[in-house]
Design a protein around this motif. Structure first.
Motif, PDB file in Angstrom:
ATOM      1  N   ARG A 189      74.951  -0.866 -64.632  1.00 31.68           N
ATOM      2  CA  ARG A 189      73.762  -1.058 -65.466  1.00 31.68           C
ATOM      3  C   ARG A 189      73.177  -2.448 -65.259  1.00 31.68           C
ATOM      4  N   ARG A 190      74.033  -3.447 -65.061  1.00 26.82           N
ATOM      5  CA  ARG A 190      73.563  -4.816 -64.897  1.00 26.82           C
ATOM      6  C   ARG A 190      72.759  -4.973 -63.603  1.00 26.82           C
ATOM      7  N   GLU A 191      73.130  -4.216 -62.563  1.00 29.56           N
ATOM      8  CA  GLU A 191      72.488  -4.382 -61.262  1.00 29.56           C
ATOM      9  C   GLU A 191      71.263  -3.489 -61.070  1.00 29.56           C
ATOM     10  N   ILE A 192      70.974  -2.623 -62.033  1.00 29.68           N
ATOM     11  CA  ILE A 192      69.832  -1.712 -61.877  1.00 29.68           C
ATOM     12  C   ILE A 192      68.520  -2.446 -61.616  1.00 29.68           C
ATOM     13  N   PRO A 193      68.214  -3.594 -62.277  1.00 29.10           N
ATOM     14  CA  PRO A 193      66.921  -4.259 -62.012  1.00 29.10           C
ATOM     15  C   PRO A 193      66.739  -4.721 -60.562  1.00 29.10           C
ATOM     16  N   LEU A 194      67.839  -4.866 -59.810  1.00 28.65           N
ATOM     17  CA  LEU A 194      67.738  -5.335 -58.433  1.00 28.65           C
ATOM     18  C   LEU A 194      67.709  -4.180 -57.426  1.00 28.65           C
ATOM     19  N   GLN A 195      67.915  -2.950 -57.895  1.00 29.09           N
ATOM     20  CA  GLN A 195      67.941  -1.807 -56.990  1.00 29.09           C
ATOM     21  C   GLN A 195      66.511  -1.349 -56.713  1.00 29.09           C
ATOM     22  N   ARG A 196      66.245  -1.028 -55.452  1.00 28.48           N
ATOM     23  CA  ARG A 196      64.870  -0.679 -55.095  1.00 28.48           C
ATOM     24  C   ARG A 196      64.820   0.641 -54.327  1.00 28.48           C
ATOM     25  N   GLY A 197      65.242   0.664 -53.091  1.00 30.48           N
ATOM     26  CA  GLY A 197      65.189   1.878 -52.276  1.00 30.48           C
ATOM     27  C   GLY A 197      63.884   1.978 -51.505  1.00 30.48           C
TER      28      GLY A 197
ATOM     29  N   THR B  14      92.629   2.953 -67.427  1.00 29.89           N
ATOM     30  CA  THR B  14      91.652   3.642 -66.578  1.00 29.89           C
ATOM     31  C   THR B  14      90.293   3.710 -67.265  1.00 29.89           C
ATOM     32  N   VAL B  15      90.291   3.966 -68.585  1.00 24.59           N
ATOM     33  CA  VAL B  15      89.032   3.994 -69.334  1.00 24.59           C
ATOM     34  C   VAL B  15      88.349   2.625 -69.275  1.00 24.59           C
ATOM     35  N   ASN B  16      89.152   1.567 -69.432  1.00 30.24           N
ATOM     36  CA  ASN B  16      88.578   0.217 -69.356  1.00 30.24           C
ATOM     37  C   ASN B  16      88.004  -0.065 -67.973  1.00 30.24           C
ATOM     38  N   ARG B  17      88.673   0.436 -66.924  1.00 31.32           N
ATOM     39  CA  ARG B  17      88.158   0.278 -65.560  1.00 31.32           C
ATOM     40  C   ARG B  17      86.789   0.956 -65.431  1.00 31.32           C
ATOM     41  N   PHE B  18      86.676   2.140 -66.040  1.00 26.65           N
ATOM     42  CA  PHE B  18      85.393   2.848 -65.956  1.00 26.65           C
ATOM     43  C   PHE B  18      84.289   2.061 -66.643  1.00 26.65           C
ATOM     44  N   TYR B  19      84.566   1.519 -67.817  1.00 24.81           N
ATOM     45  CA  TYR B  19      83.502   0.812 -68.527  1.00 24.81           C
ATOM     46  C   TYR B  19      83.099  -0.484 -67.813  1.00 24.81           C
ATOM     47  N   ARG B  20      84.024  -1.069 -67.059  1.00 19.45           N
ATOM     48  CA  ARG B  20      83.641  -2.209 -66.221  1.00 19.45           C
ATOM     49  C   ARG B  20      82.728  -1.754 -65.084  1.00 19.45           C
ATOM     50  N   VAL B  21      83.064  -0.601 -64.494  1.00 21.78           N
ATOM     51  CA  VAL B  21      82.204  -0.033 -63.454  1.00 21.78           C
ATOM     52  C   VAL B  21      80.815   0.261 -64.013  1.00 21.78           C
ATOM     53  N   LYS B  22      80.764   0.876 -65.186  1.00 21.94           N
ATOM     54  CA  LYS B  22      79.494   1.220 -65.806  1.00 21.94           C
ATOM     55  C   LYS B  22      78.668  -0.034 -66.130  1.00 21.94           C
ATOM     56  N   ALA B  23      79.347  -1.066 -66.659  1.00 20.45           N
ATOM     57  CA  ALA B  23      78.631  -2.297 -67.024  1.00 20.45           C
ATOM     58  C   ALA B  23      78.021  -2.963 -65.792  1.00 20.45           C
ATOM     59  N   ARG B  24      78.787  -2.982 -64.721  1.00 15.88           N
ATOM     60  CA  ARG B  24      78.245  -3.597 -63.492  1.00 15.88           C
ATOM     61  C   ARG B  24      77.081  -2.768 -62.968  1.00 15.88           C
TER      62      ARG B  24
END
Length: 622
Positions: free
Chosen positions: A406-414, A394-404
């Motif tokens: 953080r990786r997608e933040i530059p494309l987020q706008r709003g 479950t911890v590993n699942r969370f860190y995959r969620v977190k990595a994705r």
């Protein structure tokens, strides 16, 4: 007879403040909602009053009106959209015609003149001196760039499973205002809104970006607003809102509301019981999502939702990123003061819910994306600072969620309340494995991927529609009906009442010729055109203007239908009057005839651009 006032705020007001002032004091001040927008009072002192209407997150509009002695005065304002389209933040209610105008009416001017002892009072001086009492704001001139950029707006919808999109097949209606366009999507009774069949909106701006969002198909219809930002005159920004005022009050409150406005929405729109249960029954999943997000943002106003309500909501809207974010937030909130073993359970559940949100796709609302980031940071801190019993998988699942995330933040706008994202740069992804925005867009959308609603150019804070003929090879650059898709010739349900459409078209290469009465001036209205050189010497920017003389008495909310050559998309434009003028800018190569219909006065106008004095050679030699 007593001097009384019955005041009705704009019918499309969602949630916001209304303040009525006059004779040196405030008469009324309240938070208005669609069911609480009227005010009545007897024994009112006669004189000049002002009503300031300020929807949440929107610049306010003021309306000046007169209260006459010994009369039952009634002031009914037009829609807020009409007030804001006037070109000024101050309008006037004429008690003689019972219409709201952008110019100072004779009745108010004479009343002020008699009171002040002057023969005349200029409108500009009146507005600056009267009862608004607004503080002065220092202003700095903003240099407007002459650079123009092409932009396109399109819609697509899912087909053949998730993440495969094709052209949108629903109805749309388009209106043009100075500096902005609005597209309305009426409710489709044949569409199951809870099926999770997603619709995507795309905006391409030349040399800037391709921006996308998932479009809520609200009950009552959805409005897309594309406007020029005040400090970026060669760009376009999006805003997505419900047409229904009650649903719009939820969006306004979530995005920019105060606690007082949220409380008004709770009491007047939702009710104090379970908002998800009340709003979800109407068949609108986005109303249910909004009803679930509001108690999270305004925990001091709304009671927390029950676990049973959350469970029903998530099961029904499992296709929605936002629903899983609500679930994760509810789990974490329930474990704040719990024992360690229960905290571990809720954190594990929240991790699974956040993972499900990412699997579902992108958020509909920017606040859901904000919550996601806050919860990721909170769980990250919990895992780093606590001896916990959460399993390693479950911890590993969370860190995959977190990595994705953080990786997608530059494309987020709003954009306003809506979550939007940017198209990625394929070269940066291939060479550096980085997600960065693509700023090399041509400003055009591919018609095989989506239904293009509007193609135009933006420059100096103005929007111009572009003829398809202007994009053809030089030897073919001429307005022509050849090859035009059939849907451009057929009027939509919104404009089929235009009288000219019941008559045979004119010549094949100029179908509006002779179809609108053959004259550019009639009944106090005049259609004219001015020309200026575009960036490309093969193109001409044309400003089409319908101007009314004082006898025509144009009211706020009046509009004109401009019918262009079939090579324009759209061919028919609904253009709002600003004061005494309705204007639209187009870019073309070659002359053609423009037709105009004014439904408020039942007047038709026609102008052959190739016959206009001072028209450039590319327009005369069609």
């Amino acid at each position: 007879m007593k001097t009384s006032l019955h005041f009705e705020a704009p019918s499309d007001l969602s949630v916001g403040t209304i303040r009525i002032t006059g004779e040196g004091k405030t008469v009324a001040d309240w938070v208005a909602t669609p069911d609480n927008r009227t005010f009545s009072q007897d024994d009112l002192k006669p004189g000049i009053y002002s009503a300031e209407i300020g929807p949440a997150g929107v610049p306010p509009q003021s309306v000046i009106f007169r209260v006459q002695e010994g009369q039952a005065n009634t002031v009914v304002l037009p829609p807020f959209s009409a007030l804001s389209a006037s070109g000024s933040n101050t309008s006037f209610f004429d008690d003689e015609s019972l219409r709201t105008t952008s110019t100072l009416p004779r009745s108010i001017s004479e009343s002020l003149s008699a009171k002040a002892g002057f023969k005349t009072i200029p409108s500009s001086e009146f507005v600056s001196q009267l009862i608004l009492n607004e503080p002065e704001r220092p202003s700095q001139p903003v240099a407007a760039s002459a650079e123009g950029r092409r932009f396109s707006i399109g819609l697509s919808e899912e087909c053949r499973g998730r993440d495969a999109f094709d052209s949108f097949r629903g109805r749309t209606n388009l209106e043009v205002f100075p500096g902005r366009i609005e597209v309305e999507l009426p409710t489709d009774p044949g569409r199951d809104l809870w099926a999770g069949h997603r619709v995507r909106l795309s905006l391409a701006v030349q040399r800037r970006r391709v921006e996308r969002c998932l479009l809520p198909l609200y009950a009552g219809g959805t409005r897309i607003i594309a406007s020029v930002p005040p400090f970026s005159p060669a760009d376009v920004e999006l805003k997505i809102l419900p047409i229904d005022a009650k649903l719009r009050s939820l969006v306004r409150a979530l995005d920019a509301g105060t606690s007082a406005e949220a409380a008004a929405v709770r009491d007047d729109v939702i009710g104090k019981d379970d908002p998800v249960a009340q709003l979800g029954q109407g068949g609108d999943p986005w109303a249910a999502i909004l009803g679930a997000l509001l108690p999270i943002r305004f925990s001091d106003v709304f009671s927390p939702l029950s676990s049973r309500a959350i469970e029903r909501f998530v099961n029904r809207a499992s296709w929605s990123y936002d629903a899983h974010v609500v679930h994760a937030s509810h789990l974490l909130a329930s474990g704040e003061d719990a024992k360690p073993d229960l905290q571990e359970q809720v954190v594990q559940g929240a991790i699974i819910a956040l993972e499900s949100a990412q699997v579902a796709g992108s958020p509909y609302y920017r606040y859901a994306s904000q919550l996601f980031g806050e919860m990721v940071s909170s769980i990250d801190a919990y895992l780093g600072n606590t001896e916990h019993g959460i399993s390693a998988p479950t911890v590993n699942r969370f860190y995959r969620v977190k990595a994705r995330w953080r990786r997608e933040i530059p494309l987020q706008r709003g954009s306003g309340p809506t979550f939007t994202w940017l198209s990625r740069d394929p070269a940066a992804l291939k060479e550096h494995r980085l997600l960065t925005p693509n700023n090399k867009s041509s400003g055009r959308l591919r018609s095989r991927d989506c239904r293009v609603l509007f193609e135009g150019r933006v420059s100096n804070g103005q929007i111009a529609i572009v003829s398809q003929a202007a994009e053809q090879p030089a030897a073919e650059k001429r307005p022509s009906s050849d090859g035009v898709t059939p849907n451009l010739r057929v009027p939509s349900a919104d404009n089929r009442s235009i009288p000219a459409f019941a008559r045979p078209p004119g010549p094949r290469d100029d179908p509006n010729k002779g179809r609108f009465g053959g004259t550019a001036e009639r009944a106090g209205y005049r259609l004219s055109a001015t020309f200026e050189r575009a960036e490309d010497r093969n193109r001409v920017l044309i400003q089409l203007i319908v101007e009314a003389n004082p006898s025509a008495k144009v009211s706020l909310g009046d509009f004109a239908w401009f019918v262009l050559h079939p090579t324009f998309s759209p061919q028919v434009l609904k253009v709002a009057f600003r004061g005494s003028r309705a204007r639209v800018r187009v870019q073309a190569w070659g002359g053609f005839t423009v037709g105009v219909w004014l439904p408020g006065s039942n007047v038709e106008l026609e102008c052959d651009l190739s016959a206009v004095k001072d028209a450039p050679a590319t327009i005369r030699n069609r």
